[in-house]
Enzyme design. Structure first.
Site, PDB file in Angstrom:
ATOM      1  CE1 TYR A  90      53.458  42.385 -21.209  1.00 45.48           C
ATOM      2  CE2 TYR A  90      54.445  41.490 -19.270  1.00 45.48           C
ATOM      3  CZ  TYR A  90      54.613  42.304 -20.295  1.00 45.48           C
ATOM      4  OH  TYR A  90      55.977  43.304 -20.846  1.00 45.48           O
ATOM      5  CE  LYS A 119      53.270  45.987 -20.553  1.00 49.33           C
ATOM      6  NZ  LYS A 119      54.483  45.662 -18.976  1.00 49.33           N
TER       7      LYS A 119
END
Length: 204
Positions: A90, A119
Site C-alpha cells: 500500500y 494499492k
C-alpha cells in the site's frame, strides 16, 4: 489507514474483524490491514493475529521515519517472508510521507513470491504506468501478468473521466473553452494533493 482504524482499540479491531468474517462467510476474499513503521514489531503482530478466513494482508509503507527505497525493500521483504498470508503493498505518500518508487515496487514483486499486488495511491500517473508496463509478461507470485496495454488504456479512460467530472463541478459554464482547458490542466496537477484532504478549501 482508511477510515477510523487508527483510533480503534485492539479489542475494537478484533470485534470489527469478527463481525466482517461472520457476515462474509467465505463468499468473498477478505483483506486485512497490517502495517507499521517498526518492522520487527509488525512481524510479531502479524504472527500473533487470528488470520482464519483472511485471504491477504494490506500493508502500508512505514510512516513518519521516511525510509530509503532500500529500506522500504528490506521492510516489505522481511514482512512478506514472515507472513502466513500474501501481502498487498500500500503506497500512499500523502499519508505516510514517503513514496515507494516504481522500481522498488517491481523489485519486490519480482523477488518476493508472497507479494501479490499493490494499492497504488501516489497519484503519480507516470509511476503507475511504469509499474503496469514493467510487470507485463513477467512472472510474479507464480502467475504471468499480461494485458498491460488494456490496463493502461482502461486507467487512462477512467482518469480522464474523473478529471472531466471534477472540471464540470468547478468551472462555470460561461468560461471560455481555452481558459477552461487551462483550468482542467491545473486541476489535474493539483488532484494528487487533494486526495488526502477532506476539507479542500483552502488548498493544502
Amino acid at each position: 489507514t482508511t477510515a477510523e482504524t487508527p483510533t480503534l482499540s485492539h479489542e475494537e479491531r478484533n470485534e470489527v474483524f469478527r463481525y466482517i468474517r461472520e457476515r462474509v462467510a467465505g463468499r468473498t476474499p477478505i483483506v486485512l490491514g497490517a502495517g507499521g513503521n517498526d518492522t520487527v514489531r509488525l512481524i510479531e503482530q502479524i504472527q500473533a493475529m487470528d488470520l482464519e478466513g483472511v485471504d491477504a494482508l494490506l500493508s502500508v509503507t512505514p510512516y513518519y521515519n521516511k525510509p530509503s527505497q532500500e529500506g522500504l525493500y528490506r521492510h516489505f521483504k522481511a514482512v512478506a517472508e514472515a507472513s502466513p498470508r500474501p501481502i498487498i503493498l500500500y503506497n500512499v505518500p500523502g499519508r505516510t510521507g514517503v513514496n515507494m518508487s516504481a522500481e522498488t515496487t517491481c523489485r519486490l514483486a519480482a523477488d518476493v513470491e508472497n507479494i501479490i499486488g499493490i494499492k497504488e495511491a501516489s497519484g503519480k500517473i507516470d509511476q503507475i504506468t511504469q509499474i503496469i508496463k514493467d510487470i507485463a509478461g513477467a512472472q510474479y507470485g507464480g502467475q504471468t501478468v499480461n494485458r498491460a496495454d488494456e490496463m493502461l488504456e482502461d486507467y487512462a479512460k477512467r482518469d480522464y473521466a474523473k478529471n472531466m467530472d471534477m472540471a464540470r463541478a468547478m468551472i462555470p459554464d460561461s468560461t471560455p473553452i481555452a481558459v477552461a482547458e487551462d483550468m482542467v490542466r491545473g486541476l489535474k496537477a493539483q488532484e494528487p494533493r487533494w486526495l488526502h484532504f477532506e476539507n479542500r478549501e483552502p488548498l493544502p
